[in-house]
Design a protein around this motif. Structure first.
Motif, PDB file in Angstrom:
ATOM      1  N   LYS A 242     -22.691  -1.389   0.683  1.00  0.00           N
ATOM      2  CA  LYS A 242     -22.395  -1.431  -0.707  1.00  0.00           C
ATOM      3  C   LYS A 242     -21.200  -0.598  -1.137  1.00  0.00           C
ATOM      4  CE  LYS A 242     -27.069  -1.885  -2.229  1.00  0.00           C
ATOM      5  NZ  LYS A 242     -28.135  -1.084  -2.853  1.00  0.00           N
ATOM      6  N   ARG A 243     -20.342  -0.508  -0.049  1.00  0.00           N
ATOM      7  CA  ARG A 243     -19.093   0.323  -0.136  1.00  0.00           C
ATOM      8  C   ARG A 243     -17.765  -0.710   0.021  1.00  0.00           C
ATOM      9  NH1 ARG A 243     -20.282   5.666   3.074  1.00  0.00           N
ATOM     10  NH2 ARG A 243     -22.095   6.281   1.705  1.00  0.00           N
ATOM     11  N   SER A 244     -16.748  -0.407  -0.327  1.00  0.00           N
ATOM     12  CA  SER A 244     -15.395  -1.322   0.017  1.00  0.00           C
ATOM     13  C   SER A 244     -14.470  -0.390   0.139  1.00  0.00           C
ATOM     14  CB  SER A 244     -15.297  -2.321  -1.143  1.00  0.00           C
ATOM     15  OG  SER A 244     -14.868  -1.749  -2.269  1.00  0.00           O
ATOM     16  N   VAL A 245     -13.403  -0.713   1.000  1.00  0.00           N
ATOM     17  CA  VAL A 245     -12.153   0.103   0.938  1.00  0.00           C
ATOM     18  C   VAL A 245     -11.014  -0.892   0.768  1.00  0.00           C
ATOM     19  CG1 VAL A 245     -10.433   1.497   2.271  1.00  0.00           C
ATOM     20  CG2 VAL A 245     -13.119   1.871   2.542  1.00  0.00           C
ATOM     21  N   LYS A 246     -10.091  -0.515  -0.243  1.00  0.00           N
ATOM     22  CA  LYS A 246      -8.786  -1.360  -0.529  1.00  0.00           C
ATOM     23  C   LYS A 246      -7.537  -0.588  -0.175  1.00  0.00           C
ATOM     24  CE  LYS A 246      -7.277  -4.129  -4.432  1.00  0.00           C
ATOM     25  NZ  LYS A 246      -7.623  -4.615  -5.696  1.00  0.00           N
ATOM     26  N   HIS A 247      -7.006  -1.107   0.571  1.00  0.00           N
ATOM     27  CA  HIS A 247      -5.382  -0.598   0.855  1.00  0.00           C
ATOM     28  C   HIS A 247      -4.605  -1.496  -0.076  1.00  0.00           C
ATOM     29  CE1 HIS A 247      -1.851  -0.270   3.719  1.00  0.00           C
ATOM     30  NE2 HIS A 247      -1.733   0.720   2.866  1.00  0.00           N
ATOM     31  N   HIS A 248      -3.978  -0.675  -0.921  1.00  0.00           N
ATOM     32  CA  HIS A 248      -2.776  -1.616  -1.607  1.00  0.00           C
ATOM     33  C   HIS A 248      -1.345  -1.321  -0.996  1.00  0.00           C
ATOM     34  CE1 HIS A 248      -0.683  -2.784  -5.439  1.00  0.00           C
ATOM     35  NE2 HIS A 248      -1.861  -2.986  -5.915  1.00  0.00           N
ATOM     36  N   ARG A 249      -1.050  -2.343  -0.377  1.00  0.00           N
ATOM     37  CA  ARG A 249       0.205  -2.202   0.528  1.00  0.00           C
ATOM     38  C   ARG A 249       1.453  -1.928  -0.287  1.00  0.00           C
ATOM     39  NH1 ARG A 249      -1.860  -7.470   2.718  1.00  0.00           N
ATOM     40  NH2 ARG A 249      -3.257  -7.043   4.220  1.00  0.00           N
ATOM     41  N   GLY A 250       1.496  -2.445  -1.401  1.00  0.00           N
ATOM     42  CA  GLY A 250       2.844  -2.418  -2.138  1.00  0.00           C
ATOM     43  C   GLY A 250       3.138  -0.900  -2.520  1.00  0.00           C
ATOM     44  N   ARG A 251       2.070  -0.163  -3.010  1.00  0.00           N
ATOM     45  CA  ARG A 251       2.193   1.356  -3.227  1.00  0.00           C
ATOM     46  C   ARG A 251       1.612   2.173  -1.964  1.00  0.00           C
ATOM     47  NH1 ARG A 251       4.926   1.866  -8.574  1.00  0.00           N
ATOM     48  NH2 ARG A 251       4.789  -0.305  -9.377  1.00  0.00           N
TER      49      ARG A 251
END
Length: 260
Positions: A242-251
């Motif tokens: 139920k977890r997620s990790v997101k990496h926003h490469r742009g910033r």
């Protein structure tokens, strides 16, 4: 007190938030700041990047409902306990792009509604606006919770494939919405829609050709089309339970979302 700018974000997230720090919070370089958004059912934690000594920047997370949440600015330093430096409230709202995505999703099989979207074609928005619209509507569409039986061609699958009709794919091609077309291609009925002629006998593919939309034509005819550049391509999400990790490469911002 910290100042968040803006103080709200669309439900689908992915917009830039600036955090103004007060005089006493402008501290040494070894302090790491992050924001914790606490909603009624989910919580998000985002990393920040320092723009200058007095301000930070982060990306708003996508949220599960429209509500006002509490945001805590936390400071962490090696060998020291984590401190909550400031608290502020923040609102997740349903914006026009979300309304548009919902409207499009619900009118997938509705000929009257789809004929109305053809009207938009006559009032051609300038290219920069199309790009902005495409980006926002695609992000919102991706965030919608579509029912399991949802199909690009609408719910009535008994219609024969060669029965002339407007489809969502015609709409995306007409306005030149590349990212939306790419998303639709990967949803149930997306590939099928490419072969369906409208009342003038144009399929989405022939329409792209006729309009001189080179990129759109390539996207629709390629065996494995890459997603057009946008926020979503610049970010990478990993789900675990139920977890997620997101990496926003742009910033270079990280986001952790979990149940509150």
């Amino acid at each position: 007190v910290m100042k968040l700018n803006p103080q709200q974000a669309p439900l689908y997230g992915d917009s830039v938030i600036t955090v103004q720090l007060t005089e006493e919070d402008k501290v040494e370089d070894d302090v790491v700041f992050y924001l914790v958004f606490t909603g009624s059912t989910v919580q998000h934690c985002t990393s920040t990047r320092k723009i200058n000594p007095g301000s930070l920047e982060t990306i708003s997370p996508g949220h599960d409902c429209c509500e006002t949440v509490k945001v805590a600015l936390c400071a962490s330093r090696e060998g020291h306990p984590i401190l909550v430096v400031a608290e502020e409230s923040f609102q997740f709202v349903q914006d026009e792009a979300y309304d548009a995505a919902q409207f499009l999703a619900t009118c997938a099989g509705n000929q009257q509604a789809l004929n109305f979207t053809r009207f938009l074609d006559r009032s051609r928005p300038p290219a920069a606006d199309v790009d902005f619209l495409d980006e926002k509507v695609a992000l919102a569409f991706r965030h919608l919770k579509l029912p399991a039986e949802w199909n690009v061609l609408g719910e009535d699958q008994s219609l024969t494939e060669n029965m002339p009709r407007e489809t969502l794919m015609h709409f995306a091609v007409r306005l030149g919405l590349l990212r939306l077309a790419w998303l639709l291609l990967h949803l149930p009925g997306g590939r099928q829609a490419l072969r369906i002629p409208n009342n003038e006998g144009a399929t989405p593919v022939s329409l792209a050709l006729e309009r001189g939309h080179k990129k759109m034509y390539q996207l629709l005819t390629a065996a494995e089309a890459r997603e057009p550049e946008s926020w979503s391509t610049l970010s990478h999400t990993v789900h675990s339970g139920k977890r997620s990790v997101k990496h926003h490469r742009g910033r270079d911002v990280y986001m952790l979302t979990a149940e509150a």
